[in-house]
Design an enzyme around this catalytic site. Structure first.
Site, PDB file in Angstrom:
ATOM      1  CE  LYS A  76      -3.884   2.046   2.581  1.00 33.23           C
ATOM      2  NZ  LYS A  76      -4.819   1.882   3.709  1.00 33.23           N
ATOM      3  CB  SER A 154      -8.086   3.989   2.873  1.00 35.67           C
ATOM      4  OG  SER A 154      -7.306   3.257   3.814  1.00 35.67           O
ATOM      5  CB  SER A 178      -8.808   1.304   5.803  1.00 39.83           C
ATOM      6  OG  SER A 178      -9.464   2.537   5.753  1.00 39.83           O
TER       7      SER A 178
END
Length: 491
Positions: A76, A154, A178
């Site tokens: 990420k 997210s 998330s």
């Protein structure tokens, strides 16, 4: 079957037997990433680094190689990776290449993992649909008709990449859901560990008392393998717990006879879709059939969780994001003649931060201001303590894990919430934020499809530091559900 479609456990075994090389596995993933461009999951590709790491993995094979030797992962964009763009999907960090490696990525590389590149996400991890990213929307590999769907957020890029077999696993972060919400939207597994189990050092901060990194994978076994490599004490993170990391994979015995599973009555939300209710009932049945005892429980302060979260998280974010000012790194606005330092801060932040980040910084600054600190922030902190106490009492009464829905719906269309009230988007976190507020471990497991053919997940919440037990419960649920569906390839 292409090599990129393997699970981490399958690839590990194939690599160990010499049936597959790390270079071939990495090449299969890079080819899949190339074909998967329409998903916009990867935003910075690192093929040279990946192939170098893969070659090193092949050379190491057999000589006490690490648990992830030769396994290609996506990272990420919130994790700092030395010499590789790490922007937190924000224009304010455009061009930022850290000179250091986050603890999590250091541990993964030490275990032999291969980094394919950086993954899309909501800007500064603020969002539930991956629509706040400076790189544009990540797209869910699952599709209905011709509508493009959100992969959730997210960690939307991580979820899309794993679900589409672009990588074998990915890192995510979870501040209010998330990891778990995108996992549910894309039919994969995502675990948020206990707060302090995984080091936050080198991860761009959103809300420091809530943020926690975790793995996103195709199976519960893969999540156990990846979490084992990510977890552990780190003296560089003062909130990192100095407690031993158990063998999570060995904990997957599949035996939950006599375990008590709590069903919280407060999670029966008004207007909950019948499909979600039915899925939850199915989950209860599956765990009962495996020998668990199902117990109705009460978590009375649940209804205050969302408002408390949306006071505490923006308050911490407004403090954390004050460091982005155009002085030392990242974007700096062009200044006009006579502009001073305050003008530079204002222009840089106005240009660099997206609308949702600006909204949350404004909310956070407001609730921390002298006139409202007690009315909002302190009150939210007290509510948080009550939410934690609810869980403590339930676990003290002998409950081993709690079963809830993971999300209030399946994935929605990209752009569908564009004109909605921001609070409507925040409601996506309704089942997940309590876990962050209480610092507990939580996992999302894919259990079935809705009427439209989209994946739905259930969430299991565990006792603090009992990720091993939580993963075993999730493993039982996964085996009973037998979810093997994959998205039909349209990209």
């Amino acid at each position: 079957m292409n090599a990129n479609e393997l699970t981490i456990a399958e690839a590990r075994d194939a690599l160990a037997k010499g049936e597959l090389s790390a270079v071939d596995l990495t090449m299969a993933c890079l080819t899949a990433i190339d074909a998967g461009t329409p998903l916009n999951a990867f935003v910075h590709l690192t093929p040279e680094i990946a192939l170098d790491q893969a070659r090193a993995s092949d050379a190491r094979r057999g000589e006490g190689a690490g648990a992830l030797n030769g396994i290609p992962l996506g990272i990420k964009d919130l994790f700092c990776t030395r010499g590789v763009a790490s922007q937190a999907a924000s224009n304010i960090l455009k061009g930022f290449k850290p000179e250091y490696e986050s603890t999590v990525t250091s541990k993964l590389f030490a275990a032999g993992a291969v980094m394919l590149g950086k993954l899309n996400m909501d800007e500064f991890a603020m969002g539930s649909s991956n629509e706040t990213s400076c790189y544009g929307d990540a797209v869910n590999p699952w599709k209905v008709d011709d509508r493009k769907l959100t992969p959730g957020g997210s960690s939307g890029g991580s979820a899309a990449a794993v679900a589409a077999d672009l990588c074998l696993g990915a890192t995510g972060t979870d501040t209010g859901g998330s990891i778990r919400q995108p996992a549910a939207f894309t039919g994969i597994v995502g675990i948020k560990p206990t707060y302090g189990r995984v080091s936050r050092w080198g991860i761009v901060a959103f809300a420091s008392s809530l943020d926690q990194a975790g793995p996103m994978t195709k199976t519960v076994r893969d999540a156990a393998i990846l979490l084992g490599a990510m977890a552990g004490h780190d003296p560089k993170d003062s909130t990192s717990a100095d407690i031993p990391v158990p063998d999570f994979e060995a904990a997957l015995t599949g035996d939950i006879r006599g375990k008590k599973i709590g069903i919280p009555r407060e999670y029966r939300m008004e207007g909950m879709p019948a499909e979600i209710e039915a899925l939850w009932a199915k989950g209860r049945e599956m765990l009962a059939d495996a020998g668990a005892e199902i117990v109705d429980i009460s978590l009375p302060h649940t209804k205050y969780a969302l408002p408390a979260y949306y006071v505490i998280a923006p308050a911490e974010a407004s403090s954390n994001l004050a460091r982005y000012d155009g002085v030392r790194y990242g974007h700096r606005a062009k200044l006009g003649q006579g502009d001073g330092i305050v003008d530079m801060y204002e222009k840089t932040r106005a240009e660099g931060f997206g609308k949702e980040v600006q909204r949350r910084v404004m909310i956070g600054t407001y609730v921390l201001s002298a006139g409202f600190y007690d009315a909002y922030y302190n009150r939210a902190r007290k509510v948080r303590a009550l939410i934690k106490r609810d869980f403590d009492q339930v676990f003290a009464e002998g409950i081993d894990a709690i079963l809830t829905p993971a999300t209030p719906s399946s994935a929605f269309g990209l752009g569908e919430m564009a004109h909605a009230d921001p609070v409507e988007m925040y409601l996506n976190d309704v089942f997940t934020v309590t876990v962050n507020l209480a610092g507990l471990p939580g996992i999302s497991v894919p259990v079935g499809l809705d009427a439209k053919g989209l994946p739905l997940g259930l969430q299991l919440i565990g006792r603090p530091w009992d990720e091993a037990g939580l993963l075993n419960h999730a493993h039982v649920l996964e085996q009973a559900a037998g979810f093997v569906e994959k998205p039909r390839k349209w990209w």
